[in-house]
Design a protein around this motif. Structure first.
Motif, PDB file in Angstrom:
ATOM      1  N   GLU A 255      24.285  -4.213 -19.417  1.00 23.60           N
ATOM      2  CA  GLU A 255      24.650  -4.297 -18.001  1.00 23.60           C
ATOM      3  C   GLU A 255      26.135  -4.565 -17.770  1.00 23.60           C
ATOM      4  OE1 GLU A 255      20.998  -6.325 -15.823  1.00 23.60           O
ATOM      5  OE2 GLU A 255      21.368  -7.245 -17.781  1.00 23.60           O
ATOM      6  N   VAL A 256      26.889  -4.780 -18.822  1.00 23.34           N
ATOM      7  CA  VAL A 256      28.326  -5.016 -18.673  1.00 23.34           C
ATOM      8  C   VAL A 256      29.010  -3.704 -18.295  1.00 23.34           C
ATOM      9  CG1 VAL A 256      30.439  -5.680 -19.884  1.00 23.34           C
ATOM     10  CG2 VAL A 256      28.305  -6.922 -20.308  1.00 23.34           C
ATOM     11  N   PRO A 257      29.807  -3.691 -17.250  1.00 27.21           N
ATOM     12  CA  PRO A 257      30.468  -2.443 -16.830  1.00 27.21           C
ATOM     13  C   PRO A 257      31.266  -1.808 -17.961  1.00 27.21           C
ATOM     14  CG  PRO A 257      30.748  -4.127 -15.158  1.00 27.21           C
ATOM     15  CD  PRO A 257      30.129  -4.817 -16.342  1.00 27.21           C
ATOM     16  N   GLY A 258      31.048  -0.502 -18.141  1.00 24.44           N
ATOM     17  CA  GLY A 258      31.801   0.252 -19.135  1.00 24.44           C
ATOM     18  C   GLY A 258      31.261   0.186 -20.545  1.00 24.44           C
ATOM     19  N   THR A 259      30.173  -0.565 -20.775  1.00 22.84           N
ATOM     20  CA  THR A 259      29.666  -0.692 -22.135  1.00 22.84           C
ATOM     21  C   THR A 259      28.967   0.581 -22.600  1.00 22.84           C
ATOM     22  OG1 THR A 259      28.331  -2.056 -23.625  1.00 22.84           O
ATOM     23  CG2 THR A 259      27.419  -1.598 -21.451  1.00 22.84           C
ATOM     24  N   ASP A 260      28.908   0.769 -23.922  1.00 27.00           N
ATOM     25  CA  ASP A 260      28.140   1.878 -24.473  1.00 27.00           C
ATOM     26  C   ASP A 260      26.993   1.347 -25.346  1.00 27.00           C
ATOM     27  OD1 ASP A 260      29.567   0.912 -26.601  1.00 27.00           O
ATOM     28  OD2 ASP A 260      30.432   2.827 -27.212  1.00 27.00           O
ATOM     29  N   HIS A 261      26.609   0.086 -25.129  1.00 33.15           N
ATOM     30  CA  HIS A 261      25.525  -0.533 -25.888  1.00 33.15           C
ATOM     31  C   HIS A 261      24.253  -0.603 -25.038  1.00 33.15           C
ATOM     32  CE1 HIS A 261      27.857  -2.110 -29.392  1.00 33.15           C
ATOM     33  NE2 HIS A 261      28.842  -1.869 -28.545  1.00 33.15           N
ATOM     34  N   THR A 262      23.113  -0.708 -25.708  1.00 36.05           N
ATOM     35  CA  THR A 262      21.837  -0.760 -24.994  1.00 36.05           C
ATOM     36  C   THR A 262      21.111  -2.090 -25.179  1.00 36.05           C
ATOM     37  OG1 THR A 262      20.619   0.185 -26.868  1.00 36.05           O
ATOM     38  CG2 THR A 262      21.558   1.733 -25.267  1.00 36.05           C
ATOM     39  N   ASP A 263      21.664  -3.012 -25.941  1.00 32.86           N
ATOM     40  CA  ASP A 263      20.989  -4.282 -26.181  1.00 32.86           C
ATOM     41  C   ASP A 263      21.032  -5.189 -24.946  1.00 32.86           C
ATOM     42  OD1 ASP A 263      23.838  -4.316 -26.911  1.00 32.86           O
ATOM     43  OD2 ASP A 263      23.522  -6.400 -27.453  1.00 32.86           O
ATOM     44  N   PRO A 264      20.020  -6.034 -24.761  1.00 34.86           N
ATOM     45  CA  PRO A 264      19.010  -6.415 -25.748  1.00 34.86           C
ATOM     46  C   PRO A 264      17.815  -5.470 -25.842  1.00 34.86           C
ATOM     47  CG  PRO A 264      18.725  -7.737 -23.786  1.00 34.86           C
ATOM     48  CD  PRO A 264      19.955  -6.912 -23.563  1.00 34.86           C
ATOM     49  N   GLY A 265      17.796  -4.414 -25.074  1.00 32.81           N
ATOM     50  CA  GLY A 265      16.772  -3.396 -25.228  1.00 32.81           C
ATOM     51  C   GLY A 265      15.513  -3.634 -24.409  1.00 32.81           C
ATOM     52  N   PRO A 266      14.588  -2.668 -24.442  1.00 34.32           N
ATOM     53  CA  PRO A 266      13.401  -2.706 -23.576  1.00 34.32           C
ATOM     54  C   PRO A 266      12.378  -3.754 -23.948  1.00 34.32           C
ATOM     55  CG  PRO A 266      13.264  -0.853 -25.100  1.00 34.32           C
ATOM     56  CD  PRO A 266      14.640  -1.428 -25.265  1.00 34.32           C
ATOM     57  N   HIS A 267      12.459  -4.308 -25.152  1.00 32.92           N
ATOM     58  CA  HIS A 267      11.467  -5.291 -25.585  1.00 32.92           C
ATOM     59  C   HIS A 267      11.886  -6.734 -25.299  1.00 32.92           C
ATOM     60  CE1 HIS A 267       9.247  -2.033 -27.369  1.00 32.92           C
ATOM     61  NE2 HIS A 267      10.281  -1.691 -28.122  1.00 32.92           N
TER      62      HIS A 267
END
Length: 297
Positions: A255-267
């Protein structure tokens, strides 16, 4: 899209104990290169823009006679007053910019920095394991930068791998805390300091980063002990800096603006996590800052 921060497993991108993904967490260099927020502190605060906009406005108004024409001979008293007033505004803007910058740097003068104890931790029960100084920026938060966020990360690897890469000066990224699946907490960077964890300079300056051992695509990574321990930590941070335990102030790296990461993920179970955090906040506060070190790595 990157799932986490550290590409786990031997023989990764850089070999060794879990190859480090080139993007890392997004330290100061990544923040500037990605143009999420300028690397210049004055640009982050907008102070340079404020002063420059006044000066540009003055130049535009006072330069109506262009192409080398005489612009001073015909200045009226009213125009002179406007110029003087504009100069005062510009001076005020420059003073504001200087004051704002001073707020972020005054503590570097001798005698102004908060006292620090080697090996001290902010979270009672945490083990102090120091990150490389290359993976954070020394600061004096919250005196110089207000803290109003917790950013939740998942390592995409093991607890040991996280410790290794955050101690690696070439990684150029690190988080304040790492939480193991059994609930054990390591503190690697003081909350006073700006950890390079979010990939966004503004978020780095305003937040505390908490890493969690595990993988975003493995729900079994997130154990009861991990949730409970992490919730206690986040509750302490919320209480310490006076911000609420809600989804505006406790966010995922994704949720950090501009990030390309997906953590902590759907679980990652946000409802469960925030219930635990709020339950901790209802308990009597425990003094935690500058607690004696539990251990050293």
């Amino acid at each position: 899209m990157h799932a986490g921060h550290i590409m786990a497993g031997l023989g990764g991108a850089s070999g060794g104990n879990g190859g480090v993904h080139a993007a890392g967490h997004g330290g100061e260099h990544a923040e500037a290169a990605g143009s999420v927020i300028s690397h210049s502190q004055s640009r982050v605060d907008g102070t340079t823009d404020r002063a420059e906009s006044v000066m540009q406005l003055m130049g535009k108004r006072d330069g109506e006679k262009a192409d080398g024409q005489e612009a001073t001979a015909g200045i009226t008293r009213r125009r002179a007053l406007w110029i003087g007033g504009g100069g005062a505004v510009a001076a005020g803007a420059a003073a504001f910019a200087g004051r704002d910058a001073l707020a972020h740097w005054w503590w570097r003068l001798p005698g102004n920095a908060k006292p620090r104890t080697a090996g001290a931790v902010d979270h009672r029960g945490a083990q102090w394991i120091a990150a490389s100084p290359e993976n954070y920026r020394r600061a004096d938060r919250p005196a110089d930068y207000v803290i109003d966020r917790v950013v939740i990360h998942v390592v995409q690897g093991s607890y040991a791998t996280a410790l290794d890469v955050f101690r690696d000066p070439d990684h150029e990224a690190g988080a304040h805390y790492v939480v193991r699946k059994d609930g054990h907490v390591a503190q690697m960077i003081r909350e006073l300091d700006v950890a390079f964890h979010a990939g966004n300079r503004g978020y780095n300056e305003r937040s505390v980063g908490i890493e969690h051992e595990g993988f975003v695509d493995r729900p079994e990574s997130f154990t009861d002990a991990m949730y409970a321990s992490s919730a206690r930590l986040t509750a302490e941070i919320c209480r310490r800096y006076g911000f609420p335990a809600d989804r505006e102030h406790v966010v995922g790296h994704v949720e950090v603006p501009g990030t390309d990461h997906t953590d902590p993920g759907p679980h990652w179970n946000w409802d469960r996590y925030l219930r635990l955090v709020r339950a901790e906040l209802r308990k009597p506060p425990v003094r935690a800052r500058e607690s004696p070190p539990v251990g050293k790595g």
